[in-house]
Design an enzyme around this catalytic site. Structure first.
Site, PDB file in Angstrom:
ATOM      1  N   SER A  85       0.880  -1.230  -0.045  1.00 25.73           N
ATOM      2  CA  SER A  85       0.019  -0.166   0.027  1.00 25.73           C
ATOM      3  C   SER A  85       0.861   1.293   0.006  1.00 25.73           C
ATOM      4  O   SER A  85       1.626   1.420  -0.944  1.00 25.73           O
ATOM      5  CB  SER A  85      -0.887  -0.039   1.313  1.00 25.73           C
ATOM      6  OG  SER A  85      -1.853   1.073   1.120  1.00 25.73           O
ATOM      7  N   HIS A 189      -8.090   1.282  -1.158  1.00 28.11           N
ATOM      8  CA  HIS A 189      -8.135   0.482  -2.322  1.00 28.11           C
ATOM      9  C   HIS A 189      -9.204   0.001  -2.752  1.00 28.11           C
ATOM     10  O   HIS A 189      -9.677  -1.237  -3.123  1.00 28.11           O
ATOM     11  CB  HIS A 189      -6.981  -0.910  -2.040  1.00 28.11           C
ATOM     12  CG  HIS A 189      -5.899  -0.246  -1.555  1.00 28.11           C
ATOM     13  ND1 HIS A 189      -4.781   0.263  -2.305  1.00 28.11           N
ATOM     14  CD2 HIS A 189      -5.033  -0.289  -0.017  1.00 28.11           C
ATOM     15  CE1 HIS A 189      -3.844   0.517  -1.599  1.00 28.11           C
ATOM     16  NE2 HIS A 189      -3.877   0.295  -0.328  1.00 28.11           N
TER      17      HIS A 189
END
Length: 304
Positions: A85, A189
């Site tokens: 991430s 996400h």
């Protein structure tokens, strides 16, 4: 062969930056980054409580700063880099795609944009421990949730609205032992983050970009990326798309990685690697006390 990885949001804990600031030059480096992005990283990394550093706009720059600081203390170039991430921004800097200050400026924009997007609807994320992805993922989709992080080692992170997360806790997929809410402030996400993508794209347009100097593995699909422009394009799109850390680890294995070091605040990715990469030696940089062991691991594996 050695891979250096950088963790994502949720790895931060109160005061975790304190021992790192005792290293020579570290406080000055953090002060410079703080001035560049208008955020007191030293305060948040040493004195702020868990709720303060849970704020996406704070957590993300703090994680990238600590990743870069701890990696610099190693003073070694790994053969492979990757990040989970937001950790991908640290990985991009470690690979020489962008410089450190640019990485901090970019992550500041990312954190602010994602915080704004998260404020629109009450959303969150939860880790599912155990289960078979072929069973779990369709179950999540049935509940309207996104498998935002497919982490390997039997772990998937679901993301969606607060109501959808509550429905998941009440109706776990077959084989899942536990559903654990994460210390994040939004459904990262996923499509909920679409407004942040445009902000990040605008910021990325002004970057000075170079091609990676070491092998860079993208968490979009676990593939290696050879050009700086492609790295940046993936960093932008990643905000609203799932993280496939499972595929990254498959690539590490295919590349012949023999050791993995996780930058500060380390621990999460090492835990996944221990389950998914048997035989690969692992080490998490939690405090500077771990540096000697990390350097020994580097000397053993970096030239393999």
């Amino acid at each position: 062969m050695l891979v250096l990885v950088a963790p994502g949001q949720g790895a931060q804990t109160p005061g975790f930056l304190t021992p790192w600031l005792e290293l020579p030059g570290a406080a000055d480096r953090i002060a410079g980054w703080s001035e560049a992005i208008g955020l007191d990283l030293a305060h948040y990394g040493t004195k702020a409580d868990a709720d303060e550093i849970r704020d996406t706009a704070v957590a993300q720059p703090l994680l990238v700063a600590s990743g870069l600081l701890s990696a610099a203390a190693l003073d070694a170039s790994p053969g492979v880099v990757a990040g989970h991430s937001v950790g991908e921004i640290a990985a991009a800097a470690l690979a020489g795609v962008i410089d450190e200050e640019a990485a901090l400026r970019l992550v500041r924009t990312r954190g602010l944009g994602m915080a704004e997007a998260a404020a629109v609807t009450e959303t969150g994320m939860a880790a599912l421990l155990g289960g078979d992805p072929e069973v779990t993922i369709p179950h999540l989709e049935k509940l309207g949730l996104t498998p935002a992080n497919v982490n390997g080692g039997g772990q998937i992170v679901a993301a969606g609205t607060a109501e959808q997360i509550a429905a998941l806790e009440a109706d776990k997929p077959e084989g899942v032992r536990r559903v654990v809410a994460l210390k994040v402030a939004g459904a990262f996400h996923t499509h909920h983050m679409a407004p942040a993508v445009e902000k990040l794209r605008a910021a990325a347009d002004s970057l000075t970009v170079s091609d990676p100097k070491v092998t860079y593995v993208s968490n979009a699909d676990g593939k290696t990326v050879a050009t700086g422009d492609e790295v940046i394009s993936r960093l932008v799109g990643q905000v609203a798309n799932p993280v496939r850390w499972d595929l990254c680890m498959e690539t590490f294995a295919a590349l012949g990685v023999t050791a993995l070091i996780e930058a500060a605040p380390g621990g999460t990715l090492v835990g996944l690697a221990k389950r998914a990469l048997p035989g690969v030696k692992t080490l998490a940089l939690k405090t500077p006390d771990d540096l000697d062991a990390a350097r020994a691991l580097i000397s053993e594996h970096a030239g393999a």
